[in-house]
Design an enzyme around this catalytic site. Structure first.
Site, short mmCIF file in Angstrom:
data_model
loop_
_atom_site.label_atom_id
_atom_site.label_comp_id
_atom_site.label_asym_id
_atom_site.label_seq_id
_atom_site.Cartn_x
_atom_site.Cartn_y
_atom_site.Cartn_z
N HIS A 122 -28.67 -24.57 -3.39
CA HIS A 122 -28.30 -23.35 -2.66
C HIS A 122 -28.43 -22.21 -3.67
O HIS A 122 -28.23 -22.40 -4.88
CB HIS A 122 -26.86 -23.49 -2.16
CG HIS A 122 -26.33 -22.35 -1.39
ND1 HIS A 122 -25.91 -21.17 -1.95
CD2 HIS A 122 -26.12 -22.19 -0.05
CE1 HIS A 122 -25.47 -20.34 -1.02
NE2 HIS A 122 -25.60 -20.94 0.14
N ASP A 199 -21.60 -28.46 -7.69
CA ASP A 199 -21.45 -27.55 -6.55
C ASP A 199 -20.96 -28.40 -5.39
O ASP A 199 -21.74 -29.13 -4.77
CB ASP A 199 -22.82 -26.91 -6.24
CG ASP A 199 -22.83 -26.17 -4.92
OD1 ASP A 199 -23.85 -25.53 -4.60
OD2 ASP A 199 -21.83 -26.25 -4.16
N GLN A 202 -20.41 -28.68 -0.05
CA GLN A 202 -20.63 -29.59 1.09
C GLN A 202 -19.94 -30.93 0.88
O GLN A 202 -20.09 -31.84 1.70
CB GLN A 202 -22.14 -29.81 1.30
CG GLN A 202 -22.90 -28.57 1.65
CD GLN A 202 -22.53 -27.97 3.01
OE1 GLN A 202 -22.01 -28.65 3.89
NE2 GLN A 202 -22.79 -26.69 3.19
N LYS A 225 -15.16 -24.49 4.28
CA LYS A 225 -15.97 -25.67 4.56
C LYS A 225 -15.13 -26.91 4.86
O LYS A 225 -15.67 -27.94 5.26
CB LYS A 225 -16.86 -26.00 3.35
CG LYS A 225 -17.75 -24.87 2.91
CD LYS A 225 -19.08 -24.87 3.59
CE LYS A 225 -20.00 -23.89 2.90
NZ LYS A 225 -21.21 -23.61 3.64
N CYS A 363 -30.19 -20.43 2.56
CA CYS A 363 -30.00 -19.95 1.18
C CYS A 363 -30.62 -20.93 0.17
O CYS A 363 -30.03 -21.23 -0.87
CB CYS A 363 -28.53 -19.73 0.87
SG CYS A 363 -27.79 -18.37 1.76
#
Ligand code: 7TS
Length: 405
Positions: A122, A199, A202, A225, A363
Site C-alpha cells: 500500500h 504493516d 489488514q 479496520k 493505493c
C-alpha cells in the site's frame, strides 16, 4: 463452534439500512469495517458521561477519562501480546504509525544502507520508505511477487544482505488478500541485524495478533479496520527499540521539562504522543477489541474462508472474469477484472444494486502496473457477511454485465 452470523449482524445497525432502495450488501471491509452497537455505545457513553482532557487532571471527569483511556491502552497491549503497555503508541492510523517509524529510520540510515519492501505495498508502506531513502541516501529494494500474488520468498532471502538496515512488509495485502509468512521472513531479516516493521492494517481484524511471536520491532494498524472508529490507530514497538526512537511530533504531553531555550522529553508512551489525544477513539477501539474477542479467532477465519471459497468458486464459473491474486494463503479479499468492463463501471453498477465494493488501484499503483491492470474490483468479506451476500454479489455482476453489454 461456528459463528451465529445472524446474531452478529443484529449488532450492526448500518447493515439493516437500504441504499438506492435496495438492502445494503457491504463488501468493502478491507477499506473499513462497520461498527457494532457496543462501539457506538462506548463512544456515546464517553461523551455523555466522562468527556474531559486526560492526564494531570484536577477533577473527577478527567480522572475517569484518564482511567478509561489508559485501560484502552492495556486492552490493546493484551490483544497484540505486547510485553508491556508502554509499547502501545496511539496514532491516527496505520499511515501515521509507519510515518513515525520511517521518520526515525531516515535519521539513522546512511548511504550504502538498504531498505527492503515488497511489490504488494500500500502507498502508506511504500512512499514512506521511498522518502526515507531519498532523505538519507539509502537504497530502496523491492521484493517481487509471484504470478499468483504470493510473495517471492526466495527473492526476499536473496535480497537480504549485511547492508539491509530495515525491512517493512504487509501482514496481508489489501489489494490481493495475500497472507505473508511474516514470522519466517522476520526471522531471516533479524538474522541480518535488520529492524523489521509489519504493516498490520489488514491483519488485525481476522484474529488476535502476537507481536512477540512474530518477532518484529514495529507493528502498525488502524482502529477502523477492526470495527473501531476512524482516526485512531496503534503503533506497537519493541520497548528496547522504541524507548530511544527519534521524536516525531513535539508539544504538550510528550515533554519532561521546557525552558525558553530547550526541552527534555518524557518517557514512553507519552514521548511519542504529542498533544491532546483521540481519547474517544482509543476508548472506542478498546470496545471494538473487547467485542471481537468474544468470538473464537478460528471460527472467524473459518467463516471468512467459507465466504472466500464460495466467491472464488462463483468467480471461476463467471465467463470473462479474472481473479487478481490467488495465493494459496489469503484472507477474504477477492480482487477481479471483467472483460470489456472498467472496474469503476462494475463498482458503479453494483452500487445501484445496493452492493458496496471498492474499485481502483487500492493505493497500490505500482502493484497494478506490475499486474498490468488499470485497477481491480475488490470485494472484501468480514465476520458479518453471509453466503447469501456472496450469491447476491455474483447476481449483481451478471446484471452489471448485461447493462454493459
Ligand atoms: C495494507 C494497508 N496499509 C496501510 C493502509 C492505510 O491505512 P489507514 O492509515 O487507516 O488509511 C491500508 C488501508 N487500506 C485501504 C483503505 O481503503 N481501502 C483500502 O484497501 C492498507 O490496507
Amino acid at each position: 463452534m461456528s459463528l451465529n452470523v445472524a446474531q452478529i449482524r443484529e449488532q450492526f445497525p448500518i447493515l439493516h439500512r437500504q441504499v438506492h432502495g435496495k438492502p445494503l450488501v457491504y463488501l468493502d471491509n478491507a477499506a473499513t469495517t462497520q461498527k457494532p452497537q457496543a462501539v457506538i455505545n462506548a463512544l456515546t457513553d464517553y461523551y455523555t458521561q466522562c468527556n474531559a482532557n486526560v492526564h494531570r487532571g484536577a477533577h473527577y471527569l478527567s480522572d475517569e477519562a484518564t482511567r478509561r483511556y489508559e485501560a484502552a491502552r492495556k486492552t490493546v497491549a493484551e490483544y497484540i501480546n505486547a510485553s508491556r503497555q508502554e509499547e502501545v503508541i496511539w496514532t491516527s492510523g496505520t499511515t501515521e504509525g509507519i510515518n513515525l517509524v520511517a521518520n526515525g529510520v531516515a535519521q539513522r540510515l546512511k548511504t550504502g544502507d538498504e531498505v527492503l519492501v515488497t511489490e504488494m505495498e500500500h502507498h502508506a508502506n511504500l512512499v514512506t520508505w521511498q522518502q526515507a531513502c531519498k532523505r538519507s541516501g539509502a537504497t530502496l529494494k523491492v521484493v517481487p511477487i509471484n504470478e499468483d500474488g504470493s510473495l517471492n520468498t526466495e527473492q526476499f532471502h536473496a535480497l537480504l544482505s549485511e547492508n539491509t538496515a530495515f525491512v517493512s512488509m504487509p501482514h496481508i495485502s489489501n489489494a490481493l488478500g495475500t497472507i505473508n509468512p511474516i514470522k519466517e521472513l522476520t526471522a531471516a531479516a533479524k538474522a541480518k541485524d535488520a529492524l523489521v516493521m509489519i504493516d498490520g492494517a489488514q491483519g488485525v481484524a481476522h484474529g488476535a495478533i502476537d507481536v512477540q511471536d512474530i518477532g518484529c520491532d514495529f507493528y502498525a494498524f488502524s482502529g477502523h479496520k477492526v470495527f473501531g472508529p476512524t482516526g485512531i490507530g496503534v503503533l506497537w514497538g519493541c520497548y528496547e527499540v522504541l524507548k530511544d526512537w527519534p521524536i516525531w511530533l513535539v508539544g504538550g504531553e510528550m515533554i519532561a521539562t521546557v525552558s525558553y531555550q530547550d526541552a527534555t522529553w518524557g518517557e514512553l508512551p507519552n514521548r511519542l504522543e504529542a498533544g491532546t489525544p483521540n481519547i474517544a477513539g482509543a476508548i472506542g477501539l478498546a470496545a471494538a477489541i473487547n467485542w471481537l474477542r468474544q468470538y473464537d479467532a478460528a471460527d472467524i477465519l473459518a467463516h471468512e474462508t467459507a465466504l472466500l471459497a464460495r466467491a472464488t468458486q462463483l468467480a471461476e464459473q463467471t465467463d470473462g472474469l479474472t481473479i487478481v491474486g490467488h495465493a494459496a494463503k489469503k484472507i477474504g479479499v477477492l480482487s477481479f477484472i471483467l472483460d470489456g468492463a472498467h472496474p469503476a463501471d462494475i463498482g458503479f453498477l453494483l452500487d445501484k444494486q445496493g452492493i458496496a465494493i471498492r474499485t481502483g488501484d487500492h493505493c497500490a499503483q505500482p502493484l497494478m502496473k506490475r499486474l498490468n491492470v488499470p485497477g481491480t474490483a475488490r470485494a472484501s468479506f468480514s465476520i458479518y457477511n453471509t453466503l447469501d451476500e456472496v450469491e447476491m454479489l455474483f447476481e449483481g455482476i451478471k446484471k452489471a454485465r448485461l447493462m454493459l453489454a
